[in-house]
Every structure is written in C-alpha cells, then in structure tokens.
Design an enzyme around this catalytic site. Structure first.
Site, PDB file in Angstrom:
ATOM      1  N   HIS A 139       0.833  -1.208   0.000  1.00 51.22           N
ATOM      2  CA  HIS A 139       0.000   0.000   0.000  1.00 51.22           C
ATOM      3  C   HIS A 139       0.868   1.259   0.000  1.00 51.22           C
ATOM      4  CE1 HIS A 139      -3.439   2.578   1.275  1.00 51.22           C
ATOM      5  NE2 HIS A 139      -2.494   3.212   1.952  1.00 51.22           N
ATOM      6  N   GLU A 140       1.862   1.298   0.886  1.00 54.54           N
ATOM      7  CA  GLU A 140       2.701   2.499   0.989  1.00 54.54           C
ATOM      8  C   GLU A 140       3.559   2.696  -0.258  1.00 54.54           C
ATOM      9  OE1 GLU A 140       2.091   4.599   3.144  1.00 54.54           O
ATOM     10  OE2 GLU A 140       0.931   3.395   4.557  1.00 54.54           O
TER      11      GLU A 140
ATOM     12  N   HIS B 181       1.617   4.302  -3.007  1.00 53.64           N
ATOM     13  CA  HIS B 181       1.491   5.765  -2.904  1.00 53.64           C
ATOM     14  C   HIS B 181       2.657   6.452  -3.616  1.00 53.64           C
ATOM     15  CE1 HIS B 181      -2.001   6.471  -0.476  1.00 53.64           C
ATOM     16  NE2 HIS B 181      -1.571   5.789   0.569  1.00 53.64           N
TER      17      HIS B 181
ATOM     18  N   GLU C 284      -6.312   6.430  -1.471  1.00 52.81           N
ATOM     19  CA  GLU C 284      -6.130   5.303  -0.561  1.00 52.81           C
ATOM     20  C   GLU C 284      -6.635   4.011  -1.200  1.00 52.81           C
ATOM     21  OE1 GLU C 284      -4.486   5.260   2.313  1.00 52.81           O
ATOM     22  OE2 GLU C 284      -4.000   7.357   1.908  1.00 52.81           O
TER      23      GLU C 284
END
Length: 230
Positions: free
Chosen positions: A95-96, A99, A158
C-alpha cells in the site's frame, strides 16, 4: 499534475530526513531486516528500480506506516503486531509503496493548488460585497472544497493504493488474501475507538476496504506466483 517529479522527489527526501531527525529509529536488527526484506521485494515488483528505495522502522506505538515521494517508507513498531507476519507486512508495504509509485504526493499538492486558485478567484469576484458576507462565503467554500473535493480525492488515492498494493504483493510472492485478513484485524483493533463518518474521513472505512479487496482478489491472484522463501 502540476508538480514536476524531480521537485516531488526533493520534497520527499527533505520531509523524510526531517521525520527521521525527530523520531526514534529502531535498532532492532530482526525488525529492520524483516521490513527491508519484504519492502525490497515489493519495490522490485513495481518495476520502479530507479527510485532510491529505503525502508525504516520507527519506535512508536501508533498502528501506522507512511511513504514519501521517491520511495522513502517507514513502519511504526505499533503496526507490527497487527501485521503479524511477512504477508501482513507485505500488505502494508504494498500500500505504501503504491502511494510513491502513483505519485500521490504530487497529486495532492496539485489538487491543493487548484482549490486555492479557485477559491481566490471567487473571493476576488466578491471583494466588493459586505465583508461579513465575503467571510461567510469563504468559510462555506472552504468546507465544501474539503468535504466535496479534497477528502474524496484522498479516499480515492487510498483505494488506488490498496488496489495497486494488492497487485504488487501478489507479484512479490505474497498471497493477496493476506490483505483481507490484515484489514479484518485492523477493524477488530479499532473497535471501540471513535471514528468519523466515512464522508468526513481521508481514508475509506475498514469495512469498505475489506469489500474492495475481496472484489480485487481474483485479479490479484492472476499475478500471484508463490516463492519458496515466502
């Protein structure tokens, strides 16, 4: 996208150094080895090998992690018990990392600039009106921009990071179903804590994330190739 990538990377590096300077960086060799090992596998799965990827563990009880432009990623120790294992950690780092790869930092800066420019134009058109009217309109426009534009934009980022992260972790050899399991644990860990309504939050609710991940699992499984060291 109003921010050049080179400027975004410089901003990310400066912010990362600032965070590390005021944080307690973990010296635990096992934790650092785990986060670096999983993080590098996720980073390789993205294909962005031009980024100077770096993964750190910060001593802090909060259940959180963050990524800054250019591939600077940190995980707080409070998150590790919820992540439990490499697959759970791969969900977080996927997820990070997403980004950073999707350049969400530059998107947010660009969106803020556009909103500020629009509000300034409206205020200029109203400048001849009664000052109290101008102040009221400015306050209402500010709230409308936050709830109607910036917060949904953040929630969309997100969700995109969840989606991309699921693909990255699968490519790296971690079973994507671990993402659903992590968010079930996150939902359980958050029970009893006050949470704002989803439309007033920068993040989707855990329930929304779980439903989205379940819908994306068939796609992610097409990328999954188990590895003997997983």
């Amino acid at each position: 996208m109003l921010l050049p990538e080179a400027a975004e990377l410089q901003m990310g590096l400066a912010a990362y150094r600032e965070v590390l300077g005021r944080s307690r960086v973990s010296t635990d060799p096992a934790l650092n080895a785990q986060v670096t090992r999983v993080g590098r596998r996720i980073a390789e799965a993205t294909g962005r090998l031009d980024y100077p990827w770096e993964f750190r563990v910060l001593e802090d009880p909060q259940v959180n992690a963050f990524a800054l432009p250019g591939g600077k990623v940190a995980v707080y120790t409070g998150l590790l018990p919820v992540a439990r294992d490499d697959a759970g950690l791969a969900t977080v780092l996927g997820h990070e990392v997403a980004h950073a790869v999707a350049r969400h930092g530059a998107e947010r800066v660009s969106q803020q600039l556009l909103v500020q420019t629009t509000l300034a134009g409206v205020m200029a058109a109203l400048e001849r009106n009664d000052p109290r009217t101008v102040q009221t309109v400015a306050a209402l426009l500010g709230v409308g921009a936050a709830v109607g534009v910036l917060l949904p934009w953040s929630r969309a980022q997100e969700s995109e990071a969840d989606h991309l992260g699921l693909i990255y972790m699968a490519r790296a050899g971690y079973h994507p179903a671990a993402a659903r399991d992590l968010w079930l644990r996150m939902e359980e860990a958050g029970r009893g804590r006050p949470r704002p309504p989803e439309f007033l939050s920068t993040h989707p609710s855990p329930g929304t994330r779980i439903r989205q991940i379940e819908a994306w699992l068939p796609e992610a499984l097409q990328h999954y190739r188990p590895r003997p060291d997983t």
